[in-house]
Write a protein that holds these residues in place. Structure first.
Motif, short mmCIF file in Angstrom:
data_model
loop_
_atom_site.label_atom_id
_atom_site.label_comp_id
_atom_site.label_asym_id
_atom_site.label_seq_id
_atom_site.Cartn_x
_atom_site.Cartn_y
_atom_site.Cartn_z
N HIS A 1 42.39 37.29 44.55
CA HIS A 1 42.68 37.36 43.12
C HIS A 1 41.50 37.99 42.38
O HIS A 1 40.37 37.52 42.52
CB HIS A 1 42.94 35.97 42.53
CG HIS A 1 44.02 35.22 43.24
ND1 HIS A 1 45.36 35.44 43.02
CD2 HIS A 1 43.96 34.28 44.22
CE1 HIS A 1 46.07 34.66 43.80
NE2 HIS A 1 45.25 33.94 44.54
N CYS B 1 43.80 35.72 36.39
CA CYS B 1 43.91 36.70 37.47
C CYS B 1 44.41 37.99 36.87
O CYS B 1 45.31 37.99 36.03
CB CYS B 1 44.88 36.19 38.53
SG CYS B 1 45.16 37.39 39.85
N HIS C 1 50.74 37.60 38.91
CA HIS C 1 50.13 36.26 39.02
C HIS C 1 49.82 35.71 37.63
O HIS C 1 50.04 34.53 37.35
CB HIS C 1 48.83 36.34 39.83
CG HIS C 1 49.03 36.72 41.26
ND1 HIS C 1 48.02 36.69 42.19
CD2 HIS C 1 50.14 37.15 41.93
CE1 HIS C 1 48.49 37.10 43.37
NE2 HIS C 1 49.76 37.38 43.22
CU LIG Z 1 46.10 36.58 41.52
#
Ligand SMILES: [Cu+2]
Length: 512
Positions: free
Chosen positions: A449, A494, A499
């Motif tokens: 991430h 992120c 996400h």
């Molecule tokens: Cu992520």
């Protein structure tokens, strides 16, 4: 309203909460001040302290003025006519340039059919100009204008983009370059390279992809992870794309194209220079779900900055940028054509541009190398120029930020909570002005991430690079430090667009 409802229902709210959200969506934009009712101890964007801190920032007395017009437009990519959204009707938005200390006055003239905002990525700017609807401002409704006005705090390579839902995954992003009035670096030319993974209008829309991936892989069962580096594509989902460099799973989404300054690999950008000239490349990864490995085959890049801040120079064969990261590098131009490759890390795809001195023949796409090996680093592995090290100071406060969730439910979150923009302070991480803050990004997931903090430039460890976005690999912990010197309410998240939208976000909240 339907978009709001759709997005909120993705966040898995209860029926009652969804109904409340529907009511809220029917009223004019909920104001950040209204959102913050019952938050008397938080320094909100309207607090006079924000304006007071702005007066402390250095000023040249000059103003850079610009109008940016987000709206729909049509263009052609890889031979296909598409309609998408961008600034001023182009895939490549205007590059904004100013000098540290200048006032940037941007009027956003919203010609989209929905609300929008602009976030000035990486800038330690005044909080009420940070562009996060529901936290630092109201979303700018369709048809409305909004004035952004703030001082440019630090020199370097930055960018701007919409901070509303999946809008950045269209073309609502551009470069923001802040010159140093005492630039120490010597170079002959200065080129911006913006990289992006693209699907809008080619295989679907980013909203469709979000809806699809949000269903998760839990119901699929027995999915094989074969298929080589490029992985296996099901709908818009990409499975089994792996990168040793990123520690495993490279990405979630299959893209038909990768763009280099708004151009697909069939129609590359060509820069011109003289042999021997030193070119400052300002590389920006504006992608949603793709890291890029960038290099000029057979040549070294001298890395000089990441996320706007200087580093100890290092010569590499390639550099990897996660989404949201920037790298400045010096390339010394060789005679003939030099390809600058941007390989989609782990995805067996690429995009590129060419540097030409006006001699030799144009290399064919099929003749270009498809790998960049040797010394390969990412921005999080660099060492700060000692001039920008944080002063030695005892840590006043530590926040552990567990990165959580996974592909099965697509329930990406922070400390096992999926962020809800309707309740931004629910799990806020409190800080106070003057503190040295330690943040431990602890990746509990199976995927990397790129973690981004608004309004501050942290340092990785005690000698690592100053950055605002850093790659955190699976099962690893990256510890960063920042000085709480910019009061307000600051999102962190992120920078994988999918996400973030699913909830891997949080707030650093200054208390009074
Ligand atoms: Cu992520």
């Amino acid at each position: 309203m339907s978009n709001t409802l759709k997005r909120r229902s993705f966040l898995g709210l209860s029926v009652a909460a969804t109904a409340a959200a529907a009511l809220a969506a029917c009223t004019p934009n909920p104001s950040p001040t209204a959102t913050a009712t019952g938050q008397p101890n938080r320094i909100l964007p309207i607090n006079p302290i924000i304006a007071e801190y702005e007066t402390r920032r250095a000023s040249t007395g000059k103003t850079v003025a610009k109008t940016l017009t987000p709206g729909p437009f049509s263009t052609t990519l890889a031979g296909k006519k598409i309609t998408t959204w961008g600034y001023d009707g182009a895939l490549v938005a205007p590059t904004l340039r100013g000098t540290a200390g200048d006032e940037l006055n941007v009027t956003l003239a919203n010609t989209l059919s929905e609300a929008t905002s602009i976030h000035w990525h990486g800038l330690a700017l005044r909080n009420n100009a940070d562009g996060v609807p529901g936290l630092t401002q109201d979303a700018i409704a369709a048809g409305k204008d909004y004035p952004y006005s703030f001082k440019l705090p630090h020199p370097g390579t930055y960018w701007y983009h919409s901070h509303v839902e999946m809008q950045r995954e269209r073309a609502l992003y551009g470069a923001l370059i802040i010159e140093d009035p005492q630039e120490p670096l010597k170079y002959d030319k200065d080129w911006v390279i913006v990289l992006d993974d693209w699907l809008d209008g080619v295989t679907g829309t980013p909203d469709e992809v979000l809806k699809e991936v949000s269903q998760g892989m839990g119901s699929m069962g027995g999915m094989s992870h074969g298929g080589g580096n490029g992985g296996m594509v099901m709908g818009h989902m990409l499975m089994g794309a792996t990168s040793d460099f990123l520690g495993g799973d490279a990405g979630d989404v299959a893209y038909p194209l990768h763009l280099f300054n708004g151009r697909d690999p069939g129609n590359p950008e060509t820069f011109t220079a003289k042999a021997g000239e030193r070119v400052r490349l300002r590389i920006i990864n504006a992608a949603g779900d793709t890291a890029y490995r960038v290099g000029a085959p057979g040549q070294k890049l001298t890395l000089t900055h990441t996320d706007g801040f200087p580093i100890q120079h290092v010569d590499v064969d390639a550099v990897v940028l996660g989404m949201g990261e920037r790298i400045d590098a010096i390339l010394t131009v060789q005679d003939g054509y030099t390809p600058v490759l941007a390989l989609a890390e782990g995805k067996a795809q690429m995009t590129y541009g060419l540097v030409s001195t006006g001699t030799g023949t144009v290399p064919a796409l099929a003749s270009l190398p498809t790998t960049l090996e040797g010394k390969v680093v990412d921005g999080g592995q660099l060492t700060a120029d000692p001039a920008v090290n944080l002063a030695t100071k005892t840590v006043d406060r530590t926040h552990e930020v567990h990165l959580t969730g996974g592909m099965a439910q697509y329930d990406w979150g922070i400390n096992a909570q999926q962020f809800d923009m309707a309740k931004p302070f629910e799990n806020a991480l409190d800080i106070k002005a003057g503190e040295r803050v330690e943040v431990k990004f602890i990746n509990d997931t199976q995927m990397w991430h790129p973690m981004h903090i608004h309004g501050h430039t942290f340092q990785i460890g005690t000698t690592g690079a100053r950055k605002d976005t850093v790659i955190v690999r699976p099962k690893q912990t990256v510890t960063v430090y920042f000085d709480a010197d910019n009061p307000g309410q600051w999102l962190f998240h992120c920078h994988n667009a999918y996400h973030a939208e699913r909830g891997m976000m949080g707030v650093f909240s200054y208390l009074t």
